[in-house]
Design an enzyme around this catalytic site. Structure first.
Site, PDB file in Angstrom:
ATOM      1  CD1 TRP A  45      -0.736 -33.279  44.253  1.00 35.19           C
ATOM      2  CD2 TRP A  45       0.318 -34.880  45.740  1.00 35.19           C
ATOM      3  NE1 TRP A  45      -1.652 -34.263  44.579  1.00 35.19           N
ATOM      4  CE2 TRP A  45      -0.992 -35.437  45.257  1.00 35.19           C
ATOM      5  CE3 TRP A  45       1.144 -35.965  46.217  1.00 35.19           C
ATOM      6  CZ2 TRP A  45      -1.601 -36.410  45.822  1.00 35.19           C
ATOM      7  CZ3 TRP A  45       0.470 -36.862  46.700  1.00 35.19           C
ATOM      8  CH2 TRP A  45      -0.851 -37.272  46.441  1.00 35.19           C
ATOM      9  CG  ASP A  46      -2.296 -29.915  45.087  1.00 40.09           C
ATOM     10  OD1 ASP A  46      -1.449 -30.011  44.288  1.00 40.09           O
ATOM     11  OD2 ASP A  46      -3.479 -29.801  44.774  1.00 40.09           O
ATOM     12  CB  SER A  76      -6.051 -29.551  47.468  1.00 38.85           C
ATOM     13  OG  SER A  76      -4.828 -30.134  47.151  1.00 38.85           O
ATOM     14  NE  ARG A 127      -9.611 -31.204  41.466  1.00 42.75           N
ATOM     15  CZ  ARG A 127     -10.043 -32.014  40.397  1.00 42.75           C
ATOM     16  NH1 ARG A 127     -11.034 -32.655  40.276  1.00 42.75           N
ATOM     17  NH2 ARG A 127      -9.400 -31.587  39.359  1.00 42.75           N
ATOM     18  CG  ASP A 128      -8.804 -28.175  44.644  1.00 44.13           C
ATOM     19  OD1 ASP A 128      -8.503 -29.413  45.153  1.00 44.13           O
ATOM     20  OD2 ASP A 128      -8.287 -28.176  43.721  1.00 44.13           O
ATOM     21  CD  GLU A 147      -6.720 -28.870  39.079  1.00 43.14           C
ATOM     22  OE1 GLU A 147      -7.494 -29.705  39.392  1.00 43.14           O
ATOM     23  OE2 GLU A 147      -5.551 -28.724  38.525  1.00 43.14           O
TER      24      GLU A 147
HETATM   25  C1  FRU Z   1      -4.106 -30.003  41.967  1.00 48.56           C
HETATM   26  C2  FRU Z   1      -5.253 -30.976  41.987  1.00 48.56           C
HETATM   27  C3  FRU Z   1      -6.164 -30.508  42.832  1.00 48.56           C
HETATM   28  C4  FRU Z   1      -6.699 -31.930  43.657  1.00 48.56           C
HETATM   29  C5  FRU Z   1      -5.450 -32.623  43.834  1.00 48.56           C
HETATM   30  C6  FRU Z   1      -5.791 -34.225  43.774  1.00 48.56           C
HETATM   31  O1  FRU Z   1      -2.695 -30.395  41.692  1.00 48.56           O
HETATM   32  O2  FRU Z   1      -5.498 -31.798  40.872  1.00 48.56           O
HETATM   33  O3  FRU Z   1      -7.395 -29.981  42.145  1.00 48.56           O
HETATM   34  O4  FRU Z   1      -7.084 -31.458  44.951  1.00 48.56           O
HETATM   35  O5  FRU Z   1      -4.365 -32.098  42.791  1.00 48.56           O
HETATM   36  O6  FRU Z   1      -4.253 -34.729  43.680  1.00 48.56           O
END
Ligand code: FRU
Length: 481
Positions: free
Chosen positions: A74-75, A152, A235-236, A328
């Protein structure tokens, strides 16, 4: 723009730049976000996409290819430099993704509790249609990172072969919840980095020598912490340099407004209506609706040393109080327009995180201003830049429980990330009930003056190659080993 009958006018935003260290926080207001519905077609048949094609991601086919059979993906982000250039390192393109084992006995929706940062590489200038990304495995050794789950971030090539992997160090305390999919003890979250080395040879890319440093934990003042809200977001991290402030390194990240959950009171500025607007909402009514539970912000921090191991919080650059609870994976994208640098802040958000009385799709939202901290103008007047096809006339849903009456592609993609040239990569979540866990076809948006449009001449009717994250800067030679 002319108002849509029955809808309020958006707020006025000057785009004026402020000192990054000052305390001006731009507001994505309810008046702004109401433009999403003002621009949506209220007359479509139920389940048909109601949004303008200019902001709608073309449909991903149900028979999309799986990028990797062993891990869900994913991310995702590229190896970059401090100016968001995507780096080819010694002839290899390198990308980083959150990954989780496909056959570990939990489903795609349990991925967050099992996330690790993995990486892929492929030859620079490979044919993106036929050359697969090679999976390199986890970036960090088991148990090496801070926290027990890696969320992320961003990865920067530093001097020589040093890399800094900025990431979210999430710590879950209840191992059972990993399989159950949450609901247990709230996790801790810290922003961390790992300094290590990248190596490349004719076989590909490897990493080693990581030293992990915890950088930031929410202060509870500007950025909400776990004691204030078990469902807080912190986060992120995404780091960059600002040409207007040479020598400094900044970080944007996802946060929430500091304070105990439920105690925030929506303010007139959060609503942002023009004086006398007949379609404005009443502040008391908005507060009685419970809209104050949604308090997303985009945070800013500045590095205090060259090693990027010490950071200080600055006030958030954007808040979405009483509009949405999650902004995010923020990123800053600088584009020269008419000889002037325009700063685009992009961030992803969900339909299920909107406040009471608000409605919008899963996708990427954008804001433009004259500096990192500015009175940001929401793109397309609403903030919405690109979203999955959705009938916004129907109530909001979540990817875990979509209903058949909605558009089957409302959750087709998420975690959109805007790359150089307006190429937007994302991951596939749910296409007509087929779960993804693989990278989407990259699409292209053209934008200027805060107005964007999906480029349907790109790729096939607007869908480019799957997982197309090209590089635009070569470092370390072309890779003749
Ligand atoms: C976005 C998210 C990010 C986080 C990650 C966790 O898809 O929610 O904010 O870091 O996925 O899986």
């Amino acid at each position: 723009p002319a108002p849509t009958p029955g809808f309020p006018l958006p707020s006025t935003h000057s785009q004026q730049a402020y000192d990054p260290a000052s305390d001006f926080t731009s507001k994505w207001t309810r008046a702004d976000a109401k433009q999403i519905m003002a621009q949506s077609d209220s007359t479509v048949a139920p389940g048909v996409n109601s949004m303008s094609p200019d902001v709608t991601m073309p449909e991903i086919p149900e028979d999309f290819p799986t990028m990797n059979d062993d891990v869900w993906v994913w991310d995702t982000w590229s190896l970059t430099d401090e100016n968001a250039n995507q780096i080819s390192y010694k002839g290899w393109d390198v990308i980083f993704s959150l990954v989780a084992d496909r056959d570990a006995g939990y489903g795609f929706d349990q991925r967050h509790w099992n996330a690790r940062i993995g990486y892929f590489f492929r030859k620079t200038n490979a044919d993106p249609a036929t050359d697969k990304w090679n999976y390199g495995g986890h970036v960090f050794a088991d148990g090496a990172s801070i926290g027990n789950t890696e969320w992320s971030g961003s990865t920067r090539l530093m001097q020589g072969n040093h890399v800094n992997v900025f990431y979210t160090a999430t710590t879950f305390y209840d191992v059972a919840e990993r399989n159950a999919g949450g609901g247990g003890i709230a996790p801790d979250a810290a922003i961390a980095k790992a300094l290590g080395n990248i190596h490349a040879d004719q076989n590909g890319v490897t990493f080693d020598g990581f030293t992990h440093t915890k950088l930031l934990e929410p202060d509870g003042e500007m950025y909400q912490n776990k004691a204030q809200n078990p469902g807080f977001a912190f986060r992120d991290p995404y780091t960059f340099e600002d040409p207007a402030h040479p020598g400094k390194t900044y970080m944007v990240f996802e946060g929430n407004t500091g304070g105990t959950r439920g105690e925030y009171e929506c303010k007139a500025e959060d609503l942002g209506y023009q004086p006398g607007d007949p379609n404005a909402e009443n502040l008391n009514e908005v507060n009685s609706s419970g809209a104050y539970y949604q308090t997303a912000n985009v945070g800013l921090a500045v590095a205090d040393n060259k090693d990027l191991t010490k950071w200080s919080f600055l006030p958030p650059i954007l808040s979405a109080n009483c509009v949405n609870d999650q902004t995010e994976r923020p990123q800053i994208f600088i584009q020269n327009e008419g000889g002037k640098n325009k700063y685009y802040l992009f961030t992803i958000s969900h339909q299920f995180t909107y406040a009471a009385g608000m409605r919008g799709p899963d996708g990427v939202y954008g804001f433009v201003g004259d500096g990192v901290r500015s009175d940001y103008q929401p793109m397309n007047n609403s903030g919405l830049a690109l979203a999955s096809p959705t009938d916004l006339n129907l109530p909001s849903e979540s990817p875990e429980r979509p209903t058949p009456s909605q558009n089957g592609r409302q959750f087709q993609a998420y975690s959109h990330y805007v790359q150089p040239g307006g190429l937007v990569q994302s991951f596939i979540d749910n296409v007509n009930g087929v779960r993804g866990g693989s990278l989407s076809p990259t699409v292209k948006i053209n934008f200027r003056d805060g107005i964007s449009q999906v480029d349907r001449t790109f790729g096939q009717n607007g869908l480019g190659p799957f997982g197309y994250l090209p590089t635009n800067l070569n470092v370390g030679g072309a890779g003749h080993y």
